[in-house]
Scaffold this motif. Structure first.
Motif, PDB file in Angstrom:
ATOM      1  N   TYR A  96       0.835  -1.189   0.000  1.00  0.00           N
ATOM      2  CA  TYR A  96       0.000   0.000   0.000  1.00  0.00           C
ATOM      3  C   TYR A  96       0.875   1.247   0.000  1.00  0.00           C
ATOM      4  O   TYR A  96       1.838   1.345   0.761  1.00  0.00           O
ATOM      5  N   SER A  97       0.546   2.168  -0.897  1.00  0.00           N
ATOM      6  CA  SER A  97       1.262   3.428  -0.979  1.00  0.00           C
ATOM      7  C   SER A  97       0.251   4.565  -1.008  1.00  0.00           C
ATOM      8  O   SER A  97      -0.950   4.351  -0.787  1.00  0.00           O
ATOM      9  N   GLN A  98       0.719   5.777  -1.299  1.00  0.00           N
ATOM     10  CA  GLN A  98      -0.185   6.919  -1.361  1.00  0.00           C
ATOM     11  C   GLN A  98      -1.184   6.780  -2.503  1.00  0.00           C
ATOM     12  O   GLN A  98      -2.273   7.347  -2.449  1.00  0.00           O
ATOM     13  N   GLU A  99      -0.802   6.037  -3.529  1.00  0.00           N
ATOM     14  CA  GLU A  99      -1.707   5.825  -4.664  1.00  0.00           C
ATOM     15  C   GLU A  99      -2.674   4.669  -4.425  1.00  0.00           C
ATOM     16  O   GLU A  99      -3.518   4.378  -5.261  1.00  0.00           O
ATOM     17  N   GLY A 100      -2.542   3.965  -3.298  1.00  0.00           N
ATOM     18  CA  GLY A 100      -3.398   2.832  -2.985  1.00  0.00           C
ATOM     19  C   GLY A 100      -2.634   1.520  -3.084  1.00  0.00           C
ATOM     20  O   GLY A 100      -1.408   1.487  -2.962  1.00  0.00           O
ATOM     21  N   ALA A 101      -3.365   0.430  -3.338  1.00  0.00           N
ATOM     22  CA  ALA A 101      -2.743  -0.892  -3.403  1.00  0.00           C
ATOM     23  C   ALA A 101      -1.961  -1.035  -4.700  1.00  0.00           C
ATOM     24  O   ALA A 101      -2.444  -0.678  -5.779  1.00  0.00           O
ATOM     25  N   GLU A 102      -0.742  -1.571  -4.591  1.00  0.00           N
ATOM     26  CA  GLU A 102       0.100  -1.814  -5.746  1.00  0.00           C
ATOM     27  C   GLU A 102       0.624  -3.245  -5.701  1.00  0.00           C
ATOM     28  O   GLU A 102       1.012  -3.732  -4.634  1.00  0.00           O
ATOM     29  N   MET A 103       0.630  -3.904  -6.857  1.00  0.00           N
ATOM     30  CA  MET A 103       1.127  -5.275  -6.924  1.00  0.00           C
ATOM     31  C   MET A 103       2.645  -5.264  -6.928  1.00  0.00           C
ATOM     32  O   MET A 103       3.281  -4.487  -7.644  1.00  0.00           O
ATOM     33  N   LEU A 104       3.244  -6.144  -6.110  1.00  0.00           N
ATOM     34  CA  LEU A 104       4.693  -6.253  -6.047  1.00  0.00           C
ATOM     35  C   LEU A 104       5.207  -7.023  -7.261  1.00  0.00           C
ATOM     36  O   LEU A 104       4.472  -7.772  -7.910  1.00  0.00           O
TER      37      LEU A 104
END
Length: 500
Positions: free
Chosen positions: A144-152
């Motif tokens: 999770y980042s400022q842009e929301g959920a991100e796939m690793l």
């Protein structure tokens, strides 16, 4: 040759009759009493509740449940699953626990959903059974980042995909489809060659010879490239994951032909429930604890804020100790940090090296107590991600604690001041003068003794009278001999007497 027995035809008949009756008695006795009565034996079915967020508390509970069921090797173990997933390290611990159970004795029963880490846990069991309209799949590692959920990326996906592949091979699930739960770039196709259906990915299909391609009679795309495999109960049966669809555990057992059974539910104890709850609010407890310790450092002595701070940090540590993440090393680090902060409060003035070092030791101890490793393993990429997450949690707790302390001392604490009713003195200071007859008794060179700590102001006994004095940026301990170095108005400036 000498006869051992002197027998006649009649006596021989009697002996044979006696031996026949004796054999019948022993046979009957063995049949009636030695043989176990299996008609009354019940099949033990242990149900372990795997619901909610996958966290260290859940991993500790599943391990404890396994210890309870391991005493009965013939028992069937059912993992009742309802989760959206959670921490990867905790999920892998749960998987390793279920792998200790024979694949013939373990069943994953998806009650509502088995998403992400829940899918990984489900495939660790030998059989999969789902309630109608439930779902399973989508196990891509995310952050999770400022842009929301991100796939690793692939670095994270590869070891998880390998784990799915190993579990699928062990328990007989479609390997290619299991991998498609993790990676978006997996296109899975079902082809029929010579009347035999096979599941392949795009690379397998590319490796076929021209002769083998000509034999393909049908082709069906099961998972599109750019999609993660997520199945409902019916699709899981069709694709070879789920053994059956059942509305309840009792219905599942009846479909398996198990008639005489006893369901034994293993539920979380109150302490395990409390541990999982404390784990969810650990950042808040850390913030309160650090704020309380900071307020204690700003106030003289030791009081309620210090007790609250130490208590909150102790609760966080004990919680992590109970789930197996913290040990004596973390306890020593936290204890040393508290000792350094105590030295800053009781021994050294202001805020200096001891206080800063105490905060650093507390931060290190809290970070290590939130994870099961000290240095991340390069071969386990999510450990580094977890370390950065824990550092962020502790630093955020520090920042919020500092801001909360300033806000509390500036706006809230003054409201708790207790007013005193009159009468009050009606005189004012408009005719007051700076000169004082008391300080006139003192002259430069007079000697005395510090009655309080001078840091830099305090009280001193000079000429058998008690005066308010101040040093020139010098810290003087209580009981030290002092001398009046100068006077500035009503201020009496003193310094330490240096003995020759």
């Amino acid at each position: 040759m000498r006869r051992l027995f002197n027998t006649t035809p009649n006596s021989m008949g009697t002996i044979y009759l006696f031996m026949f009756v004796l054999s019948a008695v022993f046979f009957t006795a063995d049949f009636n009493f030695a043989a176990p009565d299996v008609s009354e034996a019940k099949q033990a079915v242990y149900v372990i509740d795997v619901s909610g967020e996958v966290d260290p508390g859940m991993a500790a509970f599943v391990e404890r449940a396994y210890q309870d069921v391991s005493v009965d090797p013939d028992a069937i173990v059912v993992a009742k699953i309802d989760t959206f997933g959670g921490r990867v390290d905790s999920a892998l611990e749960i998987v390793d626990t279920f792998l200790k159970i024979s694949e013939k004795k373990s069943i994953a029963f998806v009650e509502k959903k088995a998403i992400s880490a829940g899918a990984l846990i489900s495939l660790s069991c030998g059989k999969l059974v789902m309630v109608p309209a439930t779902t399973i799949g989508d196990c891509a590692p995310i952050t999770y980042s400022q842009e929301g959920a991100e796939m690793l990326g692939e670095k994270f996906q590869s070891p998880i995909r390998a784990k799915f592949r190993a579990l699928a091979k062990r328990n007989g699930y479609p390997v290619k489809l299991a991998e498609a739960m993790v990676s978006l770039d997996k296109e899975v196709i079902e082809v029929e060659i010579d009347g035999k259906k096979m599941i392949m990915d795009a690379s397998d299909l590319k490796d076929l010879t021209d002769e083998e391609r000509e034999k393909i009679t049908s082709r069906k795309t099961l998972v599109e490239e750019g999609e993660l495999l997520t199945m409902d109960a019916e699709e899981a049966v069709e694709l070879g994951f789920s053994t059956m669809t059942a509305g309840s555990i009792d219905e599942m057992l009846q479909q398996m032909g198990i008639k005489n059974y006893e369901v034994i539910a293993i539920e979380q104890s109150w302490s395990e429930t409390m541990v999982r709850f404390i784990g969810s609010i650990a950042p808040i407890l850390m913030m309160i604890g650090m704020a309380a310790l900071y307020m204690e450092m700003k106030a003289p002595g030791f009081g309620v804020p210090g007790i609250i701070g130490i208590l909150c940090l102790a609760i966080v540590f004990l919680n992590q100790y109970m789930v197996g993440l913290a040990d004596y090393t973390e306890l020593l680090i936290l204890g040393f940090g508290i000792v350094l902060m105590g030295i800053e409060v009781f021994v050294l003035p202001g805020f200096g090296i001891a206080g800063f070092a105490g905060i650093v030791f507390l931060a290190v101890g809290l970070i290590l107590s939130l994870q099961g490793f000290v240095i991340p393993d390069p071969d386990i990429p999510w450990e580094a991600d977890l370390l950065f997450h824990n550092i962020a949690v502790v630093l955020a707790s520090y920042i919020f604690a500092f801001m909360f302390t300033l806000f509390f001392m500036r706006y809230i604490l003054p409201r708790f001041s207790i007013g005193t009713k009159g009468p009050y003195l009606m005189a004012d200071l408009k005719d007051a003068h700076a000169d004082s007859t008391e300080t006139a008794k003192i002259k430069t060179g007079d000697r005395g003794v510090a009655k309080t700590y001078l840091r830099p102001s305090g009280k001193a006994d000079i000429n058998n009278d008690l005066f308010d004095v101040v040093t020139e940026s010098e810290f003087i301990e209580k009981g030290t001999s002092i001398v009046v170095s100068s006077k500035k108005g009503n201020r009496i400036i003193v310094s330490r007497i240096i003995e020759p």
